[in-house]
Enzyme design. Structure first.
Site, PDB file in Angstrom:
ATOM      1  N   LYS A  53     -14.177 -20.376   1.062  1.00 40.33           N
ATOM      2  CA  LYS A  53     -13.423 -20.119   2.297  1.00 40.33           C
ATOM      3  C   LYS A  53     -14.052 -18.965   3.093  1.00 40.33           C
ATOM      4  CE  LYS A  53     -10.774 -23.418   0.739  1.00 40.33           C
ATOM      5  NZ  LYS A  53     -10.775 -23.415  -0.683  1.00 40.33           N
TER       6      LYS A  53
ATOM      7  N   ASP B 246      -4.914 -13.976  -6.443  1.00 37.74           N
ATOM      8  CA  ASP B 246      -5.771 -14.849  -5.638  1.00 37.74           C
ATOM      9  C   ASP B 246      -5.772 -14.267  -4.227  1.00 37.74           C
ATOM     10  OD1 ASP B 246      -6.860 -16.825  -4.020  1.00 37.74           O
ATOM     11  OD2 ASP B 246      -6.175 -18.459  -5.307  1.00 37.74           O
TER      12      ASP B 246
ATOM     13  N   TYR C  96      -1.406 -22.358  -4.653  1.00 36.08           N
ATOM     14  CA  TYR C  96      -2.366 -23.353  -4.186  1.00 36.08           C
ATOM     15  C   TYR C  96      -2.260 -24.584  -5.107  1.00 36.08           C
ATOM     16  CZ  TYR C  96      -6.696 -25.899  -3.929  1.00 36.08           C
ATOM     17  OH  TYR C  96      -7.602 -26.915  -3.852  1.00 36.08           O
TER      18      TYR C  96
ATOM     19  N   ARG D  65     -27.283 -20.416 -16.462  1.00 30.60           N
ATOM     20  CA  ARG D  65     -25.825 -20.530 -16.659  1.00 30.60           C
ATOM     21  C   ARG D  65     -25.240 -19.174 -17.062  1.00 30.60           C
ATOM     22  NH1 ARG D  65     -23.526 -21.797 -21.455  1.00 30.60           N
ATOM     23  NH2 ARG D  65     -25.162 -23.225 -22.106  1.00 30.60           N
TER      24      ARG D  65
HETATM   25  N1  PLP Z   1      -7.176 -20.612  -4.155  1.00 28.40           N
HETATM   26  C1  PLP Z   1      -6.783 -20.886  -2.892  1.00 28.40           C
HETATM   27  C2  PLP Z   1      -5.775 -20.003  -2.239  1.00 28.40           C
HETATM   28  C3  PLP Z   1      -7.290 -21.999  -2.216  1.00 28.40           C
HETATM   29  O1  PLP Z   1      -6.867 -22.275  -0.985  1.00 28.40           O
HETATM   30  C4  PLP Z   1      -8.213 -22.842  -2.899  1.00 28.40           C
HETATM   31  C5  PLP Z   1      -8.752 -24.043  -2.240  1.00 28.40           C
HETATM   32  O2  PLP Z   1      -8.311 -24.446  -1.201  1.00 28.40           O
HETATM   33  C6  PLP Z   1      -8.588 -22.521  -4.207  1.00 28.40           C
HETATM   34  C7  PLP Z   1      -8.061 -21.388  -4.795  1.00 28.40           C
HETATM   35  C8  PLP Z   1      -9.547 -23.392  -4.978  1.00 28.40           C
HETATM   36  O3  PLP Z   1     -10.852 -23.184  -4.539  1.00 28.40           O
HETATM   37  P1  PLP Z   1     -12.038 -24.299  -4.614  1.00 28.40           P
HETATM   38  O4  PLP Z   1     -11.608 -25.421  -3.742  1.00 28.40           O
HETATM   39  O5  PLP Z   1     -13.225 -23.545  -4.114  1.00 28.40           O
HETATM   40  O6  PLP Z   1     -12.147 -24.702  -6.028  1.00 28.40           O
END
Ligand code: PLP
Length: 411
Positions: free
Chosen positions: A222, A197, A122, A61
């Protein structure tokens, strides 16, 4: 086998070499260290590892050799130019993108603070800020950070309580672009950390740390993984001193750290990221141009189109415009449903950034829990359809869209 990293290598070489200095078994590809803990030769060494007097692994961890590789890779992909100048940059990997986002936010805020965030965000980030952080008296101001005026609006919104600026660019799902560099100047002036992000752009197209951000983070579920085979999150950070310590403390004790298996998948995915992004961008531009001319399409949102309101800014800030395209059909959501139900090459699924093409409906899927009036106000209409353009042959993608749109009535 050791690779000494050269910060002047091109990104595609860095993606393959970075972090791959596996000293333990000399395997070509870093293995999955599937172990919960690591043995200490004697009690004194155990004590020294815990106190930090000696480096070495303790418990997965906290740190793990396979995870270390993905962390080194993201630091170099996001920050090679800075590292070459002697600037401190490090990577941290998480169980999911939300594990990464929640760790960062909890590390950089205290009760009573305010976060300034892009609008929209998001959905998951939005739910975390408004549904969880609010309960701990950390409130979020959602600001229109788009385009040239974005930085001014951020400046006006800052108060003595502002402790974090959280940006997305391009924003999921409507591809709004924020001027990262200008907003970072404001943040620096006011000594407020800036987090970006960077999931949609990836470090191949945009490097927030070079534009002045403190953290560039990803849902590595992604593009970084790229194959839809795991969920994880990752970040590159320039934080030092007490802010860095807080980030590491929350990471280790909140415990949403990356598993060795996911680290293995993401590290291998990152090796082909530069190559994949080139093709994603090429196909997405072609899809966006095709849809823009189509009589059944009302609007196409793609930063690579001259019709995109922040096209000039995107050109300045990004190397290319990414693989995500959003559209509104003339027939609204009914037409969107017909399109989505009649495609054969595109997969009807959430997530994005995969080698194959995906299509989804934010209003009923990723952003469904946002109240309708708020959702519409922030540009996520009922009829918005989000397309993650993959690496199939462009002729097959266009033919599939053409066939699907043909089923949509002319009314
Ligand atoms: N940030 C963006 C722009 C996303 O599109 C997503 C998920 O679709 C996330 C964060 C969250 O990621 P996770 O689904 O891997 O927790």
């Amino acid at each position: 086998m050791k690779h000494k990293i050269n910060y002047n290598w091109k990104l595609s070489t860095q993606a393959l070499k970075a972090g791959e200095d596996n000293k333990i078994v000399d395997s070509h590809i870093t293995p999955i260290f599937a172990t919960a803990s690591f043995g200490f030769p004697n009690v004194d060494i155990g004590r020294k590892r815990f106190s930090g007097e000696e480096t070495g692994f303790i418990y997965s961890r906290l740190a793990n050799p396979t995870v270390n590789v993905s962390e080194k890779k993201i630091a170099i992909l996001e920050g090679a130019m800075l590292l070459d100048k002697g600037v401190f940059v490090e990577g941290h990997a998480f169980a999911t993108g939300m594990g990464c986002i929640s760790t960062v936010i909890m590390a950089l805020t205290n009760a009573g603070d305010t976060i300034i965030a892009t609008n929209p965000l998001y959905g998951g980030t939005d739910y975390f800020l408004d549904g969880i952080m609010k309960r701990f008296n950390v409130n979020t101001q959602h600001i229109d950070t788009s385009g040239e005026k974005g930085a001014e609006r951020v400046k006006e919104a800052i108060t003595s309580k502002s402790s974090l600026i959280f940006l997305e660019s391009p924003i999921n799902p409507n591809l709004i672009i924020c001027d990262i560099e200008e907003i970072c100047k404001i943040g620096k002036e006011k000594h407020i950390p800036i987090v970006v992000d960077n999931t949609f752009a990836t470090p191949v197209l945009q490097k927030p740390l070079e534009l002045g951000a403190d953290i560039s983070l990803h849902s590595s579920t992604k593009y970084l993984n790229g194959h839809g085979t795991s969920v994880s999150g990752i970040l590159a950070s320039r934080l030092t001193g007490s802010e860095r310590e807080k980030l590491i403390f929350v990471k280790k004790n909140l415990g949403a750290t990356q598993s060795p298996f996911d680290a293995f998948l993401v590290s291998n995915g990152m090796k082909t990221l530069p190559l994949r992004m080139k093709e994603h961008c090429k196909n997405a531009q072609a899809v966006a141009e095709y849809l823009e001319e189509h009589p059944k399409i009302e609007t196409v949102f793609y930063p690579g189109l001259t019709s995109h309101p922040q096209h000039t800014l995107a050109k300045k800030q990004m190397k290319a415009f990414g693989g995500m395209v959003s559209v509104e059909l003339k027939g609204g959501i009914d037409a969107g449903i017909i399109l989505m139900n009649n495609l054969e090459v595109f997969n009807l699924t959430v997530s994005l950034g995969c080698i194959d093409s995906l299509i989804s409906h934010p209003a009923s899927m990723s952003h469904a829990k946002i109240p309708t009036d708020v959702r519409i106000k922030i540009g996520i209409s009922d009829g918005l359809v989000r397309i993650s353009v993959g690496l199939e042959d462009i002729d097959d993608l266009i033919e599939d869209l053409s066939r699907g749109l043909h089923k949509v009535s002319n009314k």
